[in-house]
Design a protein around this motif. Structure first.
Motif, mmCIF file in Angstrom:
data_model
loop_
_atom_site.group_PDB
_atom_site.id
_atom_site.type_symbol
_atom_site.label_atom_id
_atom_site.label_comp_id
_atom_site.label_asym_id
_atom_site.label_seq_id
_atom_site.Cartn_x
_atom_site.Cartn_y
_atom_site.Cartn_z
ATOM 1 N N GLY A 241 -90.413 -52.017 113.028
ATOM 2 C CA GLY A 241 -89.773 -51.044 113.920
ATOM 3 C C GLY A 241 -90.042 -49.600 113.517
ATOM 4 N N MET A 242 -91.111 -49.389 112.738
ATOM 5 C CA MET A 242 -91.350 -48.032 112.226
ATOM 6 C C MET A 242 -92.493 -47.323 112.928
ATOM 7 S SD MET A 242 -91.164 -49.265 108.316
ATOM 8 C CE MET A 242 -91.861 -47.832 107.539
ATOM 9 N N LEU B 426 -94.931 -41.907 95.803
ATOM 10 C CA LEU B 426 -93.672 -42.102 96.521
ATOM 11 C C LEU B 426 -93.854 -43.079 97.673
ATOM 12 C CD1 LEU B 426 -90.838 -41.009 96.243
ATOM 13 C CD2 LEU B 426 -91.372 -39.303 97.947
ATOM 14 N N VAL B 427 -94.981 -42.945 98.363
ATOM 15 C CA VAL B 427 -95.248 -43.867 99.471
ATOM 16 C C VAL B 427 -95.333 -45.296 98.954
ATOM 17 C CG1 VAL B 427 -96.985 -44.561 101.156
ATOM 18 C CG2 VAL B 427 -96.399 -42.164 100.923
ATOM 19 N N GLN B 428 -96.049 -45.438 97.840
ATOM 20 C CA GLN B 428 -96.237 -46.791 97.312
ATOM 21 C C GLN B 428 -94.922 -47.395 96.854
ATOM 22 O OE1 GLN B 428 -98.613 -47.035 93.794
ATOM 23 N NE2 GLN B 428 -99.390 -49.069 94.277
ATOM 24 N N SER B 429 -94.030 -46.564 96.308
ATOM 25 C CA SER B 429 -92.820 -47.151 95.748
ATOM 26 C C SER B 429 -91.765 -47.426 96.805
ATOM 27 C CB SER B 429 -92.260 -46.234 94.673
ATOM 28 O OG SER B 429 -91.837 -45.020 95.250
ATOM 29 N N TYR B 430 -91.506 -46.490 97.676
ATOM 30 C CA TYR B 430 -90.346 -46.650 98.542
ATOM 31 C C TYR B 430 -90.606 -46.497 100.031
ATOM 32 C CZ TYR B 430 -86.622 -46.893 95.084
ATOM 33 O OH TYR B 430 -85.772 -47.313 94.117
ATOM 34 N N MET B 431 -91.493 -45.572 100.384
ATOM 35 C CA MET B 431 -91.423 -45.025 101.734
ATOM 36 C C MET B 431 -91.634 -46.032 102.844
ATOM 37 S SD MET B 431 -93.023 -41.383 101.496
ATOM 38 C CE MET B 431 -92.411 -40.277 102.681
ATOM 39 N N LEU B 432 -92.479 -47.023 102.606
ATOM 40 C CA LEU B 432 -92.806 -47.911 103.712
ATOM 41 C C LEU B 432 -91.887 -49.129 103.765
ATOM 42 C CD1 LEU B 432 -96.657 -47.608 103.579
ATOM 43 C CD2 LEU B 432 -95.106 -46.588 105.210
ATOM 44 N N ARG B 433 -90.755 -49.060 103.050
ATOM 45 C CA ARG B 433 -89.864 -50.221 103.062
ATOM 46 C C ARG B 433 -89.195 -50.405 104.414
ATOM 47 N NH1 ARG B 433 -86.953 -50.662 97.193
ATOM 48 N NH2 ARG B 433 -88.904 -50.989 96.065
ATOM 49 N N LEU B 435 -87.435 -48.064 108.109
ATOM 50 C CA LEU B 435 -87.433 -46.837 108.904
ATOM 51 C C LEU B 435 -86.657 -45.724 108.207
ATOM 52 C CD1 LEU B 435 -88.331 -45.677 111.604
ATOM 53 C CD2 LEU B 435 -86.176 -46.422 112.578
ATOM 54 N N ALA B 436 -85.492 -46.088 107.659
ATOM 55 C CA ALA B 436 -84.642 -45.071 107.051
ATOM 56 C C ALA B 436 -85.345 -44.414 105.865
ATOM 57 C CB ALA B 436 -83.326 -45.682 106.601
ATOM 58 N N SER B 437 -85.993 -45.226 105.016
ATOM 59 C CA SER B 437 -86.635 -44.619 103.853
ATOM 60 C C SER B 437 -87.833 -43.788 104.282
ATOM 61 C CB SER B 437 -87.040 -45.689 102.843
ATOM 62 O OG SER B 437 -88.042 -46.501 103.368
ATOM 63 N N ALA B 443 -88.349 -36.382 105.189
ATOM 64 C CA ALA B 443 -87.545 -35.168 105.319
ATOM 65 C C ALA B 443 -87.395 -34.478 103.969
ATOM 66 C CB ALA B 443 -86.182 -35.508 105.899
ATOM 67 N N LEU B 444 -87.132 -35.260 102.922
ATOM 68 C CA LEU B 444 -86.983 -34.659 101.589
ATOM 69 C C LEU B 444 -88.270 -33.980 101.147
ATOM 70 C CD1 LEU B 444 -84.917 -37.230 99.511
ATOM 71 C CD2 LEU B 444 -84.384 -34.827 99.901
ATOM 72 N N LEU B 445 -89.395 -34.641 101.420
ATOM 73 C CA LEU B 445 -90.677 -34.041 101.033
ATOM 74 C C LEU B 445 -90.940 -32.771 101.819
ATOM 75 C CD1 LEU B 445 -93.152 -37.010 100.604
ATOM 76 C CD2 LEU B 445 -92.410 -35.412 98.867
ATOM 77 N N ILE B 446 -90.580 -32.799 103.107
ATOM 78 C CA ILE B 446 -90.788 -31.597 103.914
ATOM 79 C C ILE B 446 -89.986 -30.450 103.322
ATOM 80 C CG2 ILE B 446 -90.266 -30.537 106.143
ATOM 81 C CD1 ILE B 446 -91.159 -33.062 107.493
ATOM 82 N N VAL B 447 -88.723 -30.729 103.001
ATOM 83 C CA VAL B 447 -87.891 -29.670 102.428
ATOM 84 C C VAL B 447 -88.499 -29.188 101.114
ATOM 85 C CG1 VAL B 447 -85.647 -29.169 101.408
ATOM 86 C CG2 VAL B 447 -85.771 -30.429 103.537
ATOM 87 N N SER B 448 -88.857 -30.140 100.243
ATOM 88 C CA SER B 448 -89.358 -29.747 98.915
ATOM 89 C C SER B 448 -90.646 -28.936 99.011
ATOM 90 C CB SER B 448 -89.635 -30.979 98.067
ATOM 91 O OG SER B 448 -88.524 -31.815 98.059
ATOM 92 N N LEU B 449 -91.622 -29.490 99.731
ATOM 93 C CA LEU B 449 -92.928 -28.836 99.738
ATOM 94 C C LEU B 449 -92.888 -27.523 100.510
ATOM 95 C CD1 LEU B 449 -95.128 -32.003 100.191
ATOM 96 C CD2 LEU B 449 -95.086 -30.530 98.218
#
Lengths: 680, 520
Positions: A241-242, B426-433, B435-437, B443-449
């Motif tokens: 769903g992403m 970061l993508v490898q560890s969490y991001m693609l788990r 929709l929320a992550s 969003a966090l990366l956008i703010v940080s960078l």
């Protein structure tokens, strides 16, 4: 179609040449060479080489039907499996040809325009760097190279928009002192530069997240591989769903760079740079990067979704729907802003954002056909997009270069001080008319064919709301360009300024825009050939499965819209020639007055964005400052003070008495023994 | 591969020897200057060693000095000096920065010492500076070379003592107090680390984290099984100790003072080189010893990383002092380094090590540019009095822009690679788990960078663009002083082009001892 593999440097000179030019300029600068001519020649020449090589590439792609892959034999970074090289399919070849030739003409114009400017060396360094980055972006064979080009254009635009970084008022954009919702609506060059790089950076992070994710789900950074595995990775994302969110994040960079709502704000204040820079940003580089990106990936999403699953198809359609919505919003609001502005370049800037909206709208409209698996519709839409890009690039470059001369001639950016130019500069006037009519989409100019194709493709989707707004904007477009031409060229100025010696532009400035204006006409008259070329090119583009149609279907809607555009254009022209006093109308009606303010202040979007984001971050920054002070006080006041007090208290209690100390010793020792006894 | 002669020991001992000579010859200024030049070139030798290591193609092995200290019988282990893929970017960073800053320091410190003499302050001569500087530089190299916790700690103390004295002798403001503050706080961090180290060594019976195997230094691997219940407390002690050194959010209180008030050549070593070494240590032995513990702590580490990035960036935006601004920016950059590490993926850890390098280059350039104005414009460091400096100092402005590009990850600077690889981690560890992550981390990366970009370009504007906000007289003269900044910058570009050996050798070493112990 045959895929031809060649040595990497054979075709990579397209982007390498301007980079080398820029490198040489940097070295010359370090060795204290300040001769303007040297900088002119090296910069122009390096871009010229690119133009020649791209043209050869275009010939190979369109006539010999080749797809050129020119990569290094070894990896540049082996962990990431990336090579340095160039990938030239139809889209890449067309883009690099457009970009390099336009940049070449603009660089030639700059030679005259920037003469004796105090930063001319820096200017030509960044122009070369800019063009090199853009060419790398459009010909890159993998995402990392594309990203390098992408960030390079961002950096160069930052530097060039803020070229006159000493921030004198003549280089500002907006009316000094004017405020909207309490926030200033005028910007200095150095601020505009920051706005450009930060607005686009928001999107760039999305791009970065997107392509790094693809490395893990598509196992490659290579664009052809991403295309060929699209079915797999899109299916994977869709099952979670992403997909919609992912595609939006992946193309966020494109939306920001192409100044789509709500990212359009950076583009309109980018007018603080020297005018050839505006021409470059608006016509050839930078904003076109976003459109190219959408043109590049929309067909891939299209085939990928169909190959993946019905789930992927519906999520992809959702994505295209959102993009189309954003695009048509941009088209409409920018067209309305343009009709009230009184800054020459600002009108053109609004117009650019609007046209970028049209390009993206066209592609997104094609993407909406993913549900019916209609490959031809996608191909048609892709052709409409690139046709619009081509037509717009040519007439907008011409218009900006003319604007550069107009501003130069009158020392003002406001059209109120300009007027009657037609009496002094015949060739410029003709060029203005040619480019302007192309922008207004009047046949037989290339702008007409492009806009017709876009509208046709939007109409085909059956989304009436989108279609209506897209058509409405067409009339605003004709109105603002008619107003601009008449006011600047055919009627006396509204405000008298100091005496100017108006005369025709010098040849180095005149020639580039005259050539471009003629091109706008000729490409339209010879639409059969132009369109045919684009057709071949699009058919040879990654992910396109059908041969698109380039012929405009002349039906009732075409005739009606075109007639109305001509009437609209004529009426506005008539009213301005008769010097109808629109401002008096505003004074009479408060509703119209506030509408005018609303449009003039860009729908208050700038202020809204500032309040929402800038101010919330400033608030957060203030809060962090407080926390920072608190932490500092805790460590450097509270703890030392506590230590001091404890020391004082203990000393006061013990006062050096041996019995107390022995008692303390016994107590502590027993605690330790107890801990050891029970704890271990 | 085992080196045929003790090159690594020489890179440490030779600068010290030159430093001692400079100290003894302190009265003869030209002799001291010559010695500083000489030691600058000697400090470039480690870079040459690393480059030859890359060129040899044996990047899966490490280079080891043939001379080592054997203390196995005292249950301490062996002190080797070596360089492998993981420490190579660190050594490169230290070598480049310390070498060029020592050239840079000649003019700066001569001026500073004169100035202090005019104020009737007692100040040790340039020879003492050269001696302490060289000790500081080589002990940092020693940290990167180390293979044993005690060895590591000894070098760490060496950096602390030398930098403490440098701040106390030549610093600005209330330098006695600030140097003490720096000493006490970072020493608290060091002692926490030492407690952890001693407890560890007591239980394991050796302090080695690398051992020589087939002529190559090989990591020991996880010690969680031996440590048992003590794992948590030891890991915590080591982490907190290193966090203080690294100045992550909460224990960063010493950094803005020390980095802002140290004499600029020392700031240009403290900030780019020293604090990042704590991040290197986390990757080097904390992850290696306690892999599964770290995996359970990963969410907290990631949170801490983002908090540090955003906090450092937001506070940096408020600073009015150029050097203090750079100090907060360093905190933010350490957040990125921690972010890369905390992903516990090979890409993230590679990215973190590259951040060490790109931050070293970028921040060194920026501190050195700040020093230009301090030396040439009468101690000008107040940003509110700057503005429009680009016109008077075009080369410095261009270099500072390149420094900021290294921090923000814009090509053509090596910073781009670190940015890409950290995001990949970061993508490898969490991001693609789910929709929320995906949305949340984006969003966090956008703010940080964006924040990093914001403070970089806003400061660029305040300092170099617009009108000058005070009367500034002076103009740029190209001399060794500025060319040394250019020297650092060139490497930022060179490593952008030639990043492959760094990433490949990092990859092999990271894969062998971190990821394999995590079972991925």
């Amino acid at each position: 179609m045959i895929t031809v593999y060649s040595n990497w440097f054979e075709w990579s000179s397209i982007w390498l040449s301007p980079f080398i030019g820029a490198g040489i300029l940097a070295l010359l600068w370090l060795f204290n060479v300040r001769n303007e001519k040297v900088y002119n020649i090296i910069s122009v020449l390096s871009i010229f080489i690119s133009s020649i090589v791209s043209s050869v590439a275009l010939y190979d792609v369109l006539i010999k039907h080749e797809i050129i892959v020119a990569e290094t034999s070894t990896y540049w970074v082996s962990l990431l499996k990336i090579k340095v090289g160039t990938y030239l399919d139809g889209l890449g070849a067309i883009m690099s040809t457009i970009v390099s030739w336009l940049s070449f003409l603009i660089a030639v114009y700059s030679v005259e325009y920037m003469k004796k400017d105090w930063g001319v060396q820096r200017y030509f360094f960044f122009i070369s760097f800019f063009v090199g980055s853009m060419l790398l972006l459009v010909t890159a064979s993998n995402m990392i190279l594309m990203f390098i080009g992408w960030e390079g254009t961002g950096l160069a635009s930052y530097a060039l928009i803020g070229h006159w970084y000493t921030d004198e008022e003549e280089y500002w954009v907006g009316v000094p002192g004017r405020k909207a919702l309490g926030l200033p609506m005028y910007f200095e060059p150095s601020t505009s530069g920051i706005r450009a790089i930060l607005f686009t950076r928001v999107g760039d992070v999305g791009f970065l997240v997107g392509f790094t994710s693809l490395f893990f789900i598509a196992n490659s950074f290579s664009i052809p591989t991403i295309a060929s595995t699209a079915g797999t990775w899109m299916g994977l994302l869709a099952s979670k769903g992403m997909l919609t969110a992912f595609l939006l994040i992946f193309t966020l960079g494109a939306l920001a760079k192409s100044a789509q709502f709500p990212f359009h704000e950076w583009l309109v204040t980018a007018m603080t740079g020297p005018t050839p820079v505006s021409a470059l940003i608006h016509a050839a580089t930078m904003v076109k990067a976003g459109v190219y990106y959408i043109l590049r990936f929309a067909p891939i999403f299209f085939i990928g979704a169909i190959a993946a699953s019905s789930l992927a198809v519906s999520q992809t359609q959702e994505y295209f729907y959102i993009v189309a919505g954003l695009a048509v919003t941009t088209v409409f609001i920018m067209a309305t802003m343009a009709i009230v502005s009184n800054e020459f370049k600002l009108i053109l800037a609004y117009s650019t954002a609007e046209y970028l909206g049209y390009m993206i709208l066209a592609v997104a409209a094609g993407g909406l056909f993913v549900v019916t698996h209609n490959y031809t519709a996608m191909a048609d839409a892709e052709l409409a997009g690139i046709a619009m890009l081509l037509a717009h690039a040519i007439f907008k470059a011409a218009l900006f270069l003319i604007a550069g001369y107009a501003l130069h001639a009158t020392d003002s950016r406001f059209i109120d001080y300009m007027g009657n130019f037609s009496k002094y500069m015949k060739v410029t006037t003709i060029s203005m008319w040619l480019a302007g009519l192309s922008l207004a989409a009047i046949p037989p100019f290339s702008g007409f064919f492009a806009k017709e194709l876009v509208l046709e493709n939007v109409a085909k989707t059956g989304y009436l709301g989108i279609y209506i707004f897209a058509v409405l904007a067409v009339f605003f477009t004709a109105a603002y360009i008619s107003r601009l031409i008449i006011r600047v060229f055919h009627s006396p100025p509204y405000q008298e300024s100091k005496e100017h010696h108006l005369h025709e532009a010098p040849i180095l400035m005149l020639a580039p825009y005259t050539i471009l204006a003629l091109a706008a006409l000729v490409l339209g008259i010879l639409w059969f050939y132009t369109g045919k070329g684009l057709e071949i090119g699009i058919f040879e583009t990654l992910g396109i499965q059908a041969s698109p149609a380039f012929n405009v279907v002349v039906d009732a809607s075409t005739i009606i819209i075109t007639t109305l555009i001509v009437i609209d254009f004529a009426i506005i022209a008539y009213l301005y020639i008769r010097r109808y006093n629109f401002m008096a109308m505003l004074d009479r009606s408060s509703v119209l007055k506030s509408l005018h303010t609303f449009l003039y202040d860009r729908w208050f979007i700038n202020s809204a964005l500032y309040y929402l984001f800038l101010y919330s971050f400033m608030g957060l920054s203030w809060l962090m400052g407080v926390i920072n002070t608190a932490i500092d006080l805790f460590y450097h006041y509270v703890i030392p003070k506590a230590g001091e007090l404890a020391s004082k208290g203990l000393r006061a209690f013990f006062r050096g008495r041996t019995d107390y100390l022995i008692a303390l010793y016994i107590i502590m020792a027993s605690i330790v023994i107890l801990i050891v006894f029970f704890g271990w | 591969m085992l080196l045929s002669f003790p090159a690594l020991w020489l890179t440490i001992l030779l600068p010290i020897l030159l430093g001692v000579l400079a100290w003894l010859l302190g009265k003869y200024e030209s002799a001291v200057k010559a010695l500083i030049y000489l030691s600058g070139f000697v400090l470039l030798v480690p870079l040459a060693l690393v480059l030859s290591y890359y060129a040899s193609g044996e990047i899966s092995k490490s280079i080891v000095d043939p001379i080592y200290i054997n203390l196995v019988s005292y249950r301490i282990g062996t002190f080797y000096l070596g360089i492998d893929g993981l420490s190579a970017p660190i050594v490169i960073g230290i070598s480049i920065v310390t070498a060029f800053v020592s050239f840079y320091g000649i003019k700066y410190m001569t001026k500073r010492i004169e100035e202090m003499k005019e104020e009737n302050e007692k100040v040790p001569n340039l020879g003492v500076y050269a001696f302490l500087y060289n000790i500081f530089a080589v002990t940092m190299l020693g940290i990167a070379y180390s293979s044993n916790l005690i060895e590591f700690y000894i070098f760490l103390e060496g950096t602390l003592i030398s930098s403490f004295l440098l701040i106390a002798y030549y610093g600005y403001g209330d330098r006695k107090k600030i140097s003490l503050l720096y000493f006490v706080w970072t020493h608290i961090g060091a002692v926490l680390l030492l407690t952890g180290i001693l407890y560890f060594g007591y239980l394991v019976g050796s302090f080695n984290y690398m051992t020589l195997l087939n002529g190559s230094l090989t990591p020991i691997g996880s010690e969680e099984a031996i440590l048992g219940g003590a794992t948590t407390i030891i890991a915590l002690l080591m982490l907190i100790g290193l966090f203080v050194k690294m100045a992550v959010f909460g224990v960063h209180m010493w950094l803005p003072y020390a980095h802002a008030e140290a004499p600029t050549p020392i700031s240009a070593l403290l900030s780019p080189n020293l604090i990042g070494l704590a991040g290197y240590a986390i990757a080097r032995f904390v992850f290696q010893f306690f892999p599964t513990t770290m995996l359970t702590w990963r969410p907290y580490l990631l949170t801490l990383a983002f908090v540090t990035i955003i906090y450092g960036g937001l506070v940096a935006l408020r600073q009015k002092d150029f050097k203090r601004f750079l100090a907060y920016s360093s905190i933010s950059q350490m957040g990125y380094m921690l972010l890369g590490l905390a992903t516990l993926t090979s890409y993230g850890i590679i990215g973190a090590m590259l951040i060490y390098l790109s931050h070293a280059i970028g921040k060194a350039i920026l501190f050195m540019s700040a020093g230009v104005f301090i030396t040439e414009l009468k101690n000008l460091r107040d940003i509110t009095k700057m503005g429009g400096l680009a016109k008077k100092y075009p080369l410095t402005a261009a270099l500072a822009l390149f420094g900021f590009m290294n921090l923000t990850g814009l090509p053509p600077s090596v910073g781009m690679w670190s940015e890409i690889l950290v995001v990949m981690g970061l993508v490898q560890s969490y991001m693609l788990r789910n929709l929320a992550s995906l949305i949340g981390f984006t969003a966090l990366l956008i703010v940080s960078l964006t924040l990093t970009g914001a403070y970089s370009f806003i400061m660029m504007r305040r300092i170099f663009y617009g009108h000058s906000r005070s009367k500034i007289e002076g103009s740029e003269k190209i001399d060794v002083f500025k060319l040394s900044i250019l020297g650092v910058a060139i490497f930022g570009f060179v490593f952008f082009l030639v990043i492959n050996p760094l990433i490949s050798s990092l990859n092999t070493s990271v894969i062998t001892f971190i990821i394999s112990s995590l079972g991925r």
